[in-house]
Structures are given as structure tokens and as C-alpha cells.
Design a protein around this motif. Structure first.
Motif, PDB file in Angstrom:
ATOM      1  N   UNK A 106       0.867  -1.178   0.000  1.00 25.19           N
ATOM      2  CA  UNK A 106       0.000   0.000   0.000  1.00 25.19           C
ATOM      3  C   UNK A 106       0.899   1.221   0.000  1.00 25.19           C
ATOM      4  N   UNK A 107       0.954   1.883  -1.134  1.00 26.10           N
ATOM      5  CA  UNK A 107       1.798   3.069  -1.283  1.00 26.10           C
ATOM      6  C   UNK A 107       0.995   4.298  -0.908  1.00 26.10           C
ATOM      7  N   UNK A 108       1.537   5.087   0.012  1.00 28.64           N
ATOM      8  CA  UNK A 108       0.849   6.292   0.469  1.00 28.64           C
ATOM      9  C   UNK A 108       1.505   7.534  -0.132  1.00 28.64           C
ATOM     10  N   UNK A 109       0.694   8.469  -0.549  1.00 28.27           N
ATOM     11  CA  UNK A 109       1.199   9.767  -0.990  1.00 28.27           C
ATOM     12  C   UNK A 109       0.432  10.857  -0.258  1.00 28.27           C
ATOM     13  N   UNK A 110       1.121  11.971  -0.011  1.00 31.86           N
ATOM     14  CA  UNK A 110       0.496  13.056   0.729  1.00 31.86           C
ATOM     15  C   UNK A 110       0.355  12.758   2.198  1.00 31.86           C
ATOM     16  N   UNK A 158       6.513   9.025   8.797  1.00 32.04           N
ATOM     17  CA  UNK A 158       7.444   9.386   9.866  1.00 32.04           C
ATOM     18  C   UNK A 158       6.781  10.199  10.969  1.00 32.04           C
ATOM     19  N   UNK A 159       5.526  10.510  10.796  1.00 29.83           N
ATOM     20  CA  UNK A 159       4.809  11.277  11.801  1.00 29.83           C
ATOM     21  C   UNK A 159       4.280  10.338  12.871  1.00 29.83           C
ATOM     22  N   UNK A 194       5.347   8.066  19.600  1.00 27.89           N
ATOM     23  CA  UNK A 194       6.554   8.886  19.651  1.00 27.89           C
ATOM     24  C   UNK A 194       7.793   8.000  19.616  1.00 27.89           C
ATOM     25  N   UNK A 195       8.854   8.536  19.062  1.00 26.05           N
ATOM     26  CA  UNK A 195      10.132   7.838  18.955  1.00 26.05           C
ATOM     27  C   UNK A 195      10.009   6.558  18.138  1.00 26.05           C
ATOM     28  N   UNK A 196       9.020   6.531  17.252  1.00 31.21           N
ATOM     29  CA  UNK A 196       8.827   5.414  16.318  1.00 31.21           C
ATOM     30  C   UNK A 196       8.545   4.082  16.994  1.00 31.21           C
ATOM     31  N   UNK A 197       8.015   4.120  18.191  1.00 27.33           N
ATOM     32  CA  UNK A 197       7.615   2.886  18.857  1.00 27.33           C
ATOM     33  C   UNK A 197       6.350   2.372  18.170  1.00 27.33           C
ATOM     34  N   UNK A 198       6.380   1.121  17.750  1.00 30.85           N
ATOM     35  CA  UNK A 198       5.275   0.562  16.975  1.00 30.85           C
ATOM     36  C   UNK A 198       4.523  -0.508  17.761  1.00 30.85           C
ATOM     37  N   UNK A 199       3.226  -0.529  17.568  1.00 30.67           N
ATOM     38  CA  UNK A 199       2.375  -1.547  18.167  1.00 30.67           C
ATOM     39  C   UNK A 199       1.550  -2.188  17.064  1.00 30.67           C
ATOM     40  N   UNK A 200       1.589  -3.495  16.986  1.00 30.47           N
ATOM     41  CA  UNK A 200       0.807  -4.193  15.969  1.00 30.47           C
ATOM     42  C   UNK A 200      -0.339  -4.955  16.632  1.00 30.47           C
ATOM     43  N   UNK A 242      -8.028 -14.665  13.337  1.00 31.18           N
ATOM     44  CA  UNK A 242      -8.096 -15.514  12.145  1.00 31.18           C
ATOM     45  C   UNK A 242      -6.812 -15.489  11.321  1.00 31.18           C
ATOM     46  N   UNK A 243      -5.968 -14.479  11.517  1.00 27.17           N
ATOM     47  CA  UNK A 243      -4.746 -14.372  10.709  1.00 27.17           C
ATOM     48  C   UNK A 243      -3.480 -14.398  11.558  1.00 27.17           C
ATOM     49  N   UNK A 244      -3.643 -14.411  12.865  1.00 23.22           N
ATOM     50  CA  UNK A 244      -2.486 -14.367  13.756  1.00 23.22           C
ATOM     51  C   UNK A 244      -1.578 -15.554  13.497  1.00 23.22           C
ATOM     52  N   UNK A 245      -0.286 -15.280  13.362  1.00 25.15           N
ATOM     53  CA  UNK A 245       0.682 -16.336  13.096  1.00 25.15           C
ATOM     54  C   UNK A 245       0.871 -16.641  11.619  1.00 25.15           C
ATOM     55  N   UNK A 246      -0.019 -16.126  10.768  1.00 22.22           N
ATOM     56  CA  UNK A 246       0.102 -16.358   9.322  1.00 22.22           C
ATOM     57  C   UNK A 246       0.387 -15.070   8.559  1.00 22.22           C
ATOM     58  N   UNK A 247      -0.155 -13.955   9.039  1.00 24.05           N
ATOM     59  CA  UNK A 247       0.005 -12.671   8.357  1.00 24.05           C
ATOM     60  C   UNK A 247       0.910 -11.763   9.182  1.00 24.05           C
ATOM     61  N   UNK A 248       1.674 -10.920   8.484  1.00 24.06           N
ATOM     62  CA  UNK A 248       2.538  -9.954   9.158  1.00 24.06           C
ATOM     63  C   UNK A 248       2.377  -8.590   8.509  1.00 24.06           C
ATOM     64  N   UNK A 249       2.090  -7.596   9.321  1.00 27.63           N
ATOM     65  CA  UNK A 249       2.002  -6.221   8.836  1.00 27.63           C
ATOM     66  C   UNK A 249       3.321  -5.517   9.121  1.00 27.63           C
ATOM     67  N   UNK A 250       3.765  -4.730   8.158  1.00 24.10           N
ATOM     68  CA  UNK A 250       5.001  -3.985   8.344  1.00 24.10           C
ATOM     69  C   UNK A 250       4.958  -2.744   7.458  1.00 24.10           C
ATOM     70  N   UNK A 251       5.926  -1.861   7.632  1.00 23.50           N
ATOM     71  CA  UNK A 251       5.975  -0.670   6.799  1.00 23.50           C
ATOM     72  C   UNK A 251       7.397  -0.240   6.567  1.00 23.50           C
ATOM     73  N   UNK A 252       7.587   0.436   5.452  1.00 28.59           N
ATOM     74  CA  UNK A 252       8.875   1.015   5.082  1.00 28.59           C
ATOM     75  C   UNK A 252       8.683   2.521   5.105  1.00 28.59           C
ATOM     76  N   UNK A 253       9.227   3.169   6.123  1.00 24.92           N
ATOM     77  CA  UNK A 253       9.004   4.611   6.264  1.00 24.92           C
ATOM     78  C   UNK A 253       9.615   5.400   5.115  1.00 24.92           C
TER      79      UNK A 253
END
Length: 131
Positions: free
Chosen positions: A22-26, A30-31, A57-63, A68-79
Motif C-alpha cells: 500500500x503506497x501512500x502519498x500526501x 514518519x509522523x 513517539x520515537x517510532x515505537x510501533x504496536x501491531x 483468524x490471521x495471527x501467526x500467518x500474516x505480518x504487517x510492516x511498513x517502510x518509512x
């Protein structure tokens, strides 16, 4: 203007894998205080949240994942690329749906629960799983 564009959907056999993007524009990844998520909607069913990622803050991430998808799917991002991903493994026929990415900002604590809390949506990408 904020735009979210999904890609990576397709047809895969049960047990196979796909990676959605999923490519985001605008919209800057990093916020702090923003949330990105993946939803899906199968024919005749309600749209359901399957994974979300909250950046504090400080880029701490919570997933968060649906059971139904736990253990099979992984969400991630490239800032740097402003891109959200969903790695899907061991796909099942019941995973077939249109997958949407969604985002919202100004969030405190964790991502909202449910689609109503998300301000920005992509157009969706179809995932088909053959048995």
C-alpha cells in the motif's frame, strides 16, 4: 491530498503466500500518532480489520492482528518508501476477499477499532485462494 494505492493481490493456491503493498502519498509515515491497517471484505460479509500498526513517539510501533490471521500474516511498513505491507502465508480459501489499506492520524494510544475510525482508504486489491 492523501492517496493510498494497494497492489499485490492475485490468485494463489491454498497454502501459498502473497505480499500486499500500500503506497501512500500526501501522508508521511514518519509522523507519530498515526495508524495504518489492513481490512478485508468477502462477498456478503462485513469489512473486517485483520491487522494494524500504530506508531507512537520515537517510532515505537504496536501491531494488532485478528485471531483468524495471527501467526500467518505480518504487517510492516517502510518509512522511507511510505509503503505499508501485508505478508500473507499459509493462505486459506476463507482468506479470499478484497483487501483494503486504511490510515488515520492524530491517534493516541493505539489504532481505533473498526473501520469507522479510519479516515483514508485505498481502492482495494482482490485476493483469491483456490483449494
Amino acid at each position: 491530498q492523501i492517496q493510498l494505492v494497494e497492489s499485490g493481490g492475485g490468485t494463489v493456491q491454498a497454502g501459498g503466500s502473497l505480499r500486499l503493498s500500500c503506497k501512500a502519498s500526501g501522508y508521511s509515515f514518519t509522523i507519530s500518532g498515526y495508524c495504518m491497517a489492513w481490512f478485508r471484505q468477502a462477498p456478503g460479509k462485513e469489512r473486517e480489520e485483520i491487522a494494524s500498526i500504530y506508531t507512537a513517539l520515537h517510532s515505537v510501533e504496536t501491531t494488532r492482528y485478528a485471531d483468524s490471521v495471527k501467526g500467518r500474516f505480518t504487517i510492516s511498513k517502510d518509512n522511507d518508501a511510505n509503503t505499508l505491507y501485508l505478508e500473507m502465508n499459509n493462505l486459506r480459501p476463507e482468506d479470499a476477499a478484497i483487501y483494503y489499506c486504511a490510515g488515520t492520524s492524530g491517534v493516541i494510544g493505539n489504532c481505533p477499532v473498526g473501520s469507522g475510525g479510519f479516515a483514508f482508504w485505498g481502492q482495494g486489491t482482490q485476493v483469491t485462494v483456490s483449494s
